[in-house]
Design a protein around this motif. Structure first.
Motif, mmCIF file in Angstrom:
data_model
loop_
_atom_site.group_PDB
_atom_site.id
_atom_site.type_symbol
_atom_site.label_atom_id
_atom_site.label_comp_id
_atom_site.label_asym_id
_atom_site.label_seq_id
_atom_site.Cartn_x
_atom_site.Cartn_y
_atom_site.Cartn_z
ATOM 1 N N THR A 140 0.834 -1.203 0.000
ATOM 2 C CA THR A 140 0.000 0.000 0.000
ATOM 3 C C THR A 140 0.870 1.255 0.000
ATOM 4 O O THR A 140 0.621 2.209 -0.748
ATOM 5 N N ILE A 141 1.889 1.246 0.842
ATOM 6 C CA ILE A 141 2.815 2.384 0.874
ATOM 7 C C ILE A 141 3.524 2.538 -0.473
ATOM 8 O O ILE A 141 3.654 3.656 -1.002
ATOM 9 N N MET B 106 -2.019 7.264 5.052
ATOM 10 C CA MET B 106 -1.219 6.044 5.149
ATOM 11 C C MET B 106 -1.082 5.587 6.591
ATOM 12 O O MET B 106 -1.060 4.387 6.874
ATOM 13 N N SER C 152 -2.292 1.954 7.847
ATOM 14 C CA SER C 152 -1.328 1.099 8.531
ATOM 15 C C SER C 152 -1.837 0.669 9.903
ATOM 16 O O SER C 152 -1.680 -0.495 10.301
#
Length: 315
Positions: free
Chosen positions: A244-245, A297, A301
């Protein structure tokens, strides 16, 4: 001869070179202070290197400056301007599609290939090396190869489509096809990373677990659902966080293939921030987008880390 009563005292002490006894607690405390003294310069340097850019970016986000001028303080107007911009919400939409397709597609293909390699294929080592090439090859080379494949009507893929009786597809000129092409390109570049991570997770599962399940009559789907997926859940969530990052912050994959076009169809948040800062010289709005991306983010997370805790992983 040491009596049983003296043994705890002996266990709690260390003998110095001079023959005196140094208490273990004092020795450990001194060692800890020495360790902190040795690592302090490196830790301080890392904090300064990371904290200063973040602090400077936060200052830029509340000013109307440029790359060469700090500008005047405008408060949160840059954030308000960004949130009211249709271009921003269009980029949010494409970034979400790009990220979900990149994470899901690369994980599904990587997991499937990891299971295949674990089951055993002829020339498994060579196959694994070949499968790593999309990830190992520099992104500049990969983007050039994909441009050669799809960029013009005479490229191999449009030519093949015509030979099959279809109209000539404009992969990088049509907005929908360009978005699909960029997402597929991201999956193609990222699935080897997922394959490596999931292969490592699968190697930690004892084969006797599968043998016992087979003896009990479990089908292949049941072994996958009730053994493989639960036992690799922690690794899966960690890989999702990392991917995702990578997807949200992925600038070269998009920019080298389409530069955010056509008509901004493939403009992600990171590409939009780049344009605002380095092409339009609007530092405040561009940095505001970057800070909002960072906050998003962090939230994603935290959600995935909560899933790691639920799966029994450390947190």
């Amino acid at each position: 001869m040491t009596s049983h009563a003296d043994q705890p005292n002996v266990a709690r002490t260390l003998t110095g070179q001079s023959g005196g006894e140094i208490p273990r607690d004092d020795w450990s405390a001194g060692r800890g202070r020495l360790f902190l003294l040795l690592v302090a310069p490196s830790v301080l340097l890392l904090v300064l290197l990371n904290a200063y850019p973040v602090f400077y970016a936060a200052l830029q986000s509340v000013r109307n400056g440029t790359l060469i001028s700090p500008g005047e303080f405008v408060g949160l107007s840059n954030f308000a301007k960004v949130l009211q911009s249709p271009d921003f919400w269009h980029s949010v939409r494409f970034t979400a599609i790009f990220t979900v397709s990149g994470v899901a597609g690369s994980w599904l293909i990587g997991m499937a290939l990891a299971l295949l390699l674990r089951a055993g294929v002829y020339g498994g080592g060579t196959v694994k090396v070949l499968l790593l090439l999309p990830w190992v090859v520099p992104i500049v080379v990969s983007s050039m190869a994909w441009n050669w494949l799809v960029a013009t009507p005479d490229s191999p893929m449009p030519t093949l489509a015509r030979m099959l009786g279809f109209e000539t597809p404009l992969f990088l000129a049509d907005p929908l096809l360009a978005a699909i092409t960029v997402c597929v390109f991201k999956v193609w570049c990222s699935f080897p990373f997922m394959m490596l991570i999931m292969s490592a997770a699968l190697s930690g599962i004892d084969r006797s677990v599968y043998e016992a399940a087979s003896i009990d009559g479990a089908t292949g789907w049941q072994r996958l659902r009730y053994i493989t997926l639960p036992l690799t859940a922690r690794t899966t969530y960690i890989s999702w966080i990392l991917m995702t990052i990578f997807c949200v912050n992925d600038f070269p994959t998009i920019y080298l293939l389409t530069a955010g076009g056509p008509i901004d169809a493939t403009t992600s948040l990171i590409v939009l921030a780049y344009r605002l800062v380095f092409q339009n010289f609007q530092t405040g709005p561009g940095v505001a987008i970057a800070l909002m991306m960072t906050a998003a983010m962090v939230v994603v997370s935290l959600i995935l880390f909560r899933q790691i805790r639920k799966s029994g992983g450390p947190a």
